[in-house]
Design a protein around this motif. Structure first.
Motif, PDB file in Angstrom:
ATOM      1  N   GLY A 316       0.824  -1.209   0.000  1.00 34.02           N
ATOM      2  CA  GLY A 316       0.000   0.000   0.000  1.00 34.02           C
ATOM      3  C   GLY A 316       0.858   1.259   0.000  1.00 34.02           C
ATOM      4  N   GLN A 317       1.878   1.256   0.838  1.00 33.69           N
ATOM      5  CA  GLN A 317       2.726   2.449   0.923  1.00 33.69           C
ATOM      6  C   GLN A 317       3.493   2.675  -0.384  1.00 33.69           C
ATOM      7  OE1 GLN A 317       4.964   2.904   4.754  1.00 33.69           O
ATOM      8  NE2 GLN A 317       3.863   1.056   5.336  1.00 33.69           N
ATOM      9  N   ALA A 318       3.985   1.571  -0.968  1.00 34.67           N
ATOM     10  CA  ALA A 318       4.767   1.696  -2.206  1.00 34.67           C
ATOM     11  C   ALA A 318       3.895   2.237  -3.340  1.00 34.67           C
ATOM     12  CB  ALA A 318       5.348   0.340  -2.584  1.00 34.67           C
ATOM     13  N   LEU A 319       2.702   1.715  -3.396  1.00 32.87           N
ATOM     14  CA  LEU A 319       1.774   2.134  -4.453  1.00 32.87           C
ATOM     15  C   LEU A 319       1.440   3.621  -4.331  1.00 32.87           C
ATOM     16  CD1 LEU A 319      -0.186  -0.554  -5.699  1.00 32.87           C
ATOM     17  CD2 LEU A 319      -1.705   1.334  -5.308  1.00 32.87           C
ATOM     18  N   LEU A 320       1.182   4.029  -3.102  1.00 31.96           N
ATOM     19  CA  LEU A 320       0.843   5.441  -2.880  1.00 31.96           C
ATOM     20  C   LEU A 320       2.019   6.333  -3.223  1.00 31.96           C
ATOM     21  CD1 LEU A 320      -1.057   5.163   0.500  1.00 31.96           C
ATOM     22  CD2 LEU A 320      -2.015   6.019  -1.636  1.00 31.96           C
ATOM     23  N   LEU A 321       3.189   5.920  -2.763  1.00 29.96           N
ATOM     24  CA  LEU A 321       4.376   6.741  -2.989  1.00 29.96           C
ATOM     25  C   LEU A 321       4.584   6.972  -4.483  1.00 29.96           C
ATOM     26  CD1 LEU A 321       6.636   8.117  -1.468  1.00 29.96           C
ATOM     27  CD2 LEU A 321       7.961   6.018  -1.643  1.00 29.96           C
ATOM     28  N   ARG A 322       4.437   5.909  -5.249  1.00 33.34           N
ATOM     29  CA  ARG A 322       4.618   6.061  -6.704  1.00 33.34           C
ATOM     30  C   ARG A 322       3.543   6.972  -7.281  1.00 33.34           C
ATOM     31  NH1 ARG A 322       6.014  -0.101  -8.482  1.00 33.34           N
ATOM     32  NH2 ARG A 322       7.639  -0.446  -6.955  1.00 33.34           N
ATOM     33  N   ALA A 323       2.340   6.839  -6.768  1.00 29.16           N
ATOM     34  CA  ALA A 323       1.264   7.721  -7.263  1.00 29.16           C
ATOM     35  C   ALA A 323       1.609   9.179  -6.959  1.00 29.16           C
ATOM     36  CB  ALA A 323      -0.065   7.343  -6.629  1.00 29.16           C
ATOM     37  N   TYR A 324       2.121   9.442  -5.743  1.00 27.15           N
ATOM     38  CA  TYR A 324       2.427  10.828  -5.365  1.00 27.15           C
ATOM     39  C   TYR A 324       3.547  11.398  -6.226  1.00 27.15           C
ATOM     40  CZ  TYR A 324      -0.377   9.662  -1.226  1.00 27.15           C
ATOM     41  OH  TYR A 324      -1.392   9.242  -0.401  1.00 27.15           O
ATOM     42  N   GLU A 325       4.369  10.498  -6.777  1.00 29.52           N
ATOM     43  CA  GLU A 325       5.463  10.967  -7.632  1.00 29.52           C
ATOM     44  C   GLU A 325       5.050  11.039  -9.105  1.00 29.52           C
ATOM     45  OE1 GLU A 325       8.267   7.985  -6.505  1.00 29.52           O
ATOM     46  OE2 GLU A 325       8.976   9.134  -4.742  1.00 29.52           O
ATOM     47  N   THR A 326       3.842  10.621  -9.409  1.00 33.67           N
ATOM     48  CA  THR A 326       3.372  10.646 -10.802  1.00 33.67           C
ATOM     49  C   THR A 326       2.922  12.067 -11.148  1.00 33.67           C
ATOM     50  OG1 THR A 326       2.616   8.364 -10.580  1.00 33.67           O
ATOM     51  CG2 THR A 326       1.702   9.622 -12.417  1.00 33.67           C
ATOM     52  N   PRO A 327       3.425  12.633 -12.256  1.00 33.76           N
ATOM     53  CA  PRO A 327       3.105  14.037 -12.559  1.00 33.76           C
ATOM     54  C   PRO A 327       1.600  14.307 -12.689  1.00 33.76           C
ATOM     55  CG  PRO A 327       4.870  13.242 -13.977  1.00 33.76           C
ATOM     56  CD  PRO A 327       4.405  12.063 -13.188  1.00 33.76           C
ATOM     57  N   SER A 328       0.837  13.303 -13.129  1.00 32.66           N
ATOM     58  CA  SER A 328      -0.599  13.562 -13.341  1.00 32.66           C
ATOM     59  C   SER A 328      -1.438  13.428 -12.069  1.00 32.66           C
ATOM     60  CB  SER A 328      -1.138  12.587 -14.396  1.00 32.66           C
ATOM     61  OG  SER A 328      -0.944  11.266 -13.950  1.00 32.66           O
ATOM     62  N   TYR A 329      -0.791  13.078 -10.927  1.00 30.49           N
ATOM     63  CA  TYR A 329      -1.547  12.781  -9.697  1.00 30.49           C
ATOM     64  C   TYR A 329      -2.508  13.909  -9.309  1.00 30.49           C
ATOM     65  CZ  TYR A 329      -2.198  12.705  -4.585  1.00 30.49           C
ATOM     66  OH  TYR A 329      -2.735  12.798  -3.329  1.00 30.49           O
ATOM     67  N   GLU A 330      -1.983  15.138  -9.286  1.00 30.87           N
ATOM     68  CA  GLU A 330      -2.815  16.289  -8.851  1.00 30.87           C
ATOM     69  C   GLU A 330      -4.011  16.470  -9.797  1.00 30.87           C
ATOM     70  OE1 GLU A 330      -2.286  18.332  -6.268  1.00 30.87           O
ATOM     71  OE2 GLU A 330      -0.177  18.055  -5.716  1.00 30.87           O
ATOM     72  N   ALA A 331      -3.745  16.342 -11.093  1.00 28.75           N
ATOM     73  CA  ALA A 331      -4.816  16.547 -12.079  1.00 28.75           C
ATOM     74  C   ALA A 331      -5.873  15.448 -11.960  1.00 28.75           C
ATOM     75  CB  ALA A 331      -4.224  16.566 -13.480  1.00 28.75           C
ATOM     76  N   GLU A 332      -5.411  14.218 -11.698  1.00 30.31           N
ATOM     77  CA  GLU A 332      -6.371  13.112 -11.533  1.00 30.31           C
ATOM     78  C   GLU A 332      -7.273  13.380 -10.330  1.00 30.31           C
ATOM     79  OE1 GLU A 332      -4.244   9.366 -11.151  1.00 30.31           O
ATOM     80  OE2 GLU A 332      -2.879   9.975 -12.741  1.00 30.31           O
TER      81      GLU A 332
END
Ligand SMILES: Cc1ncc(COP(=O)(O)O)c(C=O)c1O
Length: 430
Positions: A316-332
């Protein structure tokens, strides 16, 4: 004080095997899985054409809302993710969550708060914090409208009792009633729990009300009270009106007074539409703190976590961390926020246009979150709920004289029908 559901279960155990009943601890006797209440009502609404009971968020087409920055990584093949995460959480995600918290709450100072500790959900974070601060017989000050699971987390587990005040007065949050509770009963330890956007009402403080809450807490601290402010930010960020507090009330309390310890419990569950990941965070803030103090508090909370779940999901933590580092995260996230905001606006429009609802129903103040509440004027909320299930293919939650409507899980196109159904059922429940 035993809940009748616990008493019923105890009787079954005592009759089936009195020896096992004698083995139960005081806590074991008090605890029970709630077969009534929200979970049972949600189960009854399963499969209904309109289901406004669910505290998750669904797309208008019915699929579970999710961010593609998370969903795209689900098949990763990385066996490292099966290893333990550190007990207090992966350092990278603790740092990332703190950076994001500071960005979302500009009034916070980096050195004024601890580094968030990872728990296995907000519920677990609340429980782990409860273990540190709640003694048997303690009173916990809370608005009278709160998430029902607090009963299990605090009262049945740690033996506390709620000291509730009316949440609303004069059309908004009743900060005066909170002030009275905090100042009442002589100086000592006072525990208060605050949750905005609130479950069940969908209410967040206005900027002025937030100041009044801070002032009340500071006044009580000045009077010699030591105040633990537990702040449940499950629905943080989902605010749909202007003039409403955009930061967490944690921002206002974290550095307010040396006798005020603010404890922020938050996480991706609702904010990032990741209910099943079971990750949460706990962060401390106090005017008399500093790095060593925060390390010591981390050790306390860490002990509470180590002795319950030991550590939280690495995956869970790894998945979230990668999402937070994904440039589109905020827009999603912004796009999903818009799905909920559009439904919120539609409900406002419906309530403005359908004045006839007022004969039977009164909306409580709401401006944020996943839910809104309607007061059933004749008090027969559960009867309205049953009529909705039986005749109108519609599910909502009844809580005393209120109906809780989850617009998070109701498609935009069904909102008008949902409210018409509620109105018609309320007319029949006389
Ligand atoms: C106010 C509040 N806090 C916490 C939670 C639970 O969060 P989690 O699923 O992370 O334990 C909920 C979920 O319904 C909630 O409404």
């Amino acid at each position: 004080m035993l809940d009748p559901q616990a008493a019923e279960i105890n009787e079954v155990i005592a009759e089936s095997n009195p020896h096992v009943f004698d083995m139960l601890s005081e806590r074991g006797r008090a605890i029970f899985f709630p077969a009534k209440g929200i979970l049972a009502q949600t189960a009854q609404a399963s499969g209904k054409g309109i289901n406004a009971t669910i505290g998750t968020a669904l797309e208008d087409e019915g699929a579970t809302i999710g961010l593609s920055s998370m969903a795209s990584q689900v098949v990763s093949g990385d066996t490292n993710l099966f290893a333990y995460a550190p007990n207090l959480g992966k350092p990278e995600i603790r740092g990332a969550w703190k950076r994001m918290m500071l960005k979302k709450n500009p009034a916070l100072r980096e050195g004024g708060i601890s580094t968030p500790i990872v728990a296995s959900s907000l519920t677990h974070g609340l429980s782990a914090a409860g273990a540190l601060f709640v003694d048997r017989g303690d009173k916990i000050v809370t608005p009278d409208l709160f998430w029902e699971n607090y009963n299990l987390v605090f009262n049945y587990a740690y033996g506390s009792e709620f000291d509730a005040f009316p949440m609303f007065g004069g059309g908004g949050f009743n900060a005066g009633a909170l002030r009275q509770k905090l100042l009442g009963g002589g100086a000592g330890k006072k525990i208060v729990i605050l949750n905005f956007p609130n479950n069940p009402t969908g209410y967040t403080l206005t900027v002025e009300e937030a100041d009044a809450v801070r002032d009340a807490v500071v006044e009580a601290a000045e009077a010699g009270n030591n105040i633990v402010a537990l702040i449940d930010d499950a629905y943080f960020g989902l605010v749909f009106e202007g003039g409403i507090l955009r930061e967490s009330i944690f921002s206002l309390l974290a550095g307010a007074h040396e006798r005020v310890l603010a404890v922020k419990i938050d996480g991706p569950t609702k904010e990032d539409y990741a209910w099943g990941l079971r990750i949460g965070f706990v962060t401390f803030g106090c005017a008399r703190g500093g790095a060593e103090f925060y390390k010591a508090m981390e050790s306390k909370l860490g002990g509470s976590i180590r002795g319950s779940t030991s550590s939280s999901s690495n995956l869970g933590q790894a998945l979230l961390l990668r999402a937070y580092e994904t440039p589109s995260y905020e827009a999603e996230k912004a796009q999903k926020y818009e799905v909920l905001r559009r439904r919120y606006k539609k409900i406002r429009e419906i309530l403005d246009n359908r004045k006839e609802y007022g004969e039977y129903l009164r909306p409580l103040p709401f401006n944020s979150g996943y839910f809104m509440c309607l007061e059933v004027k004749n008090g027969k909320a559960d009867e309205v709920r049953r009529i909705l299930l039986d005749k109108y293919d519609t599910g909502v939650i009844a809580l005393d004289n209120l109906l809780r409507v989850a617009f998070s899980s109701t498609p935009y196109e069904l909102l008008e029908k949902l409210f018409d159904n509620i109105y018609n059922a309320a007319k029949e429940a006389v």
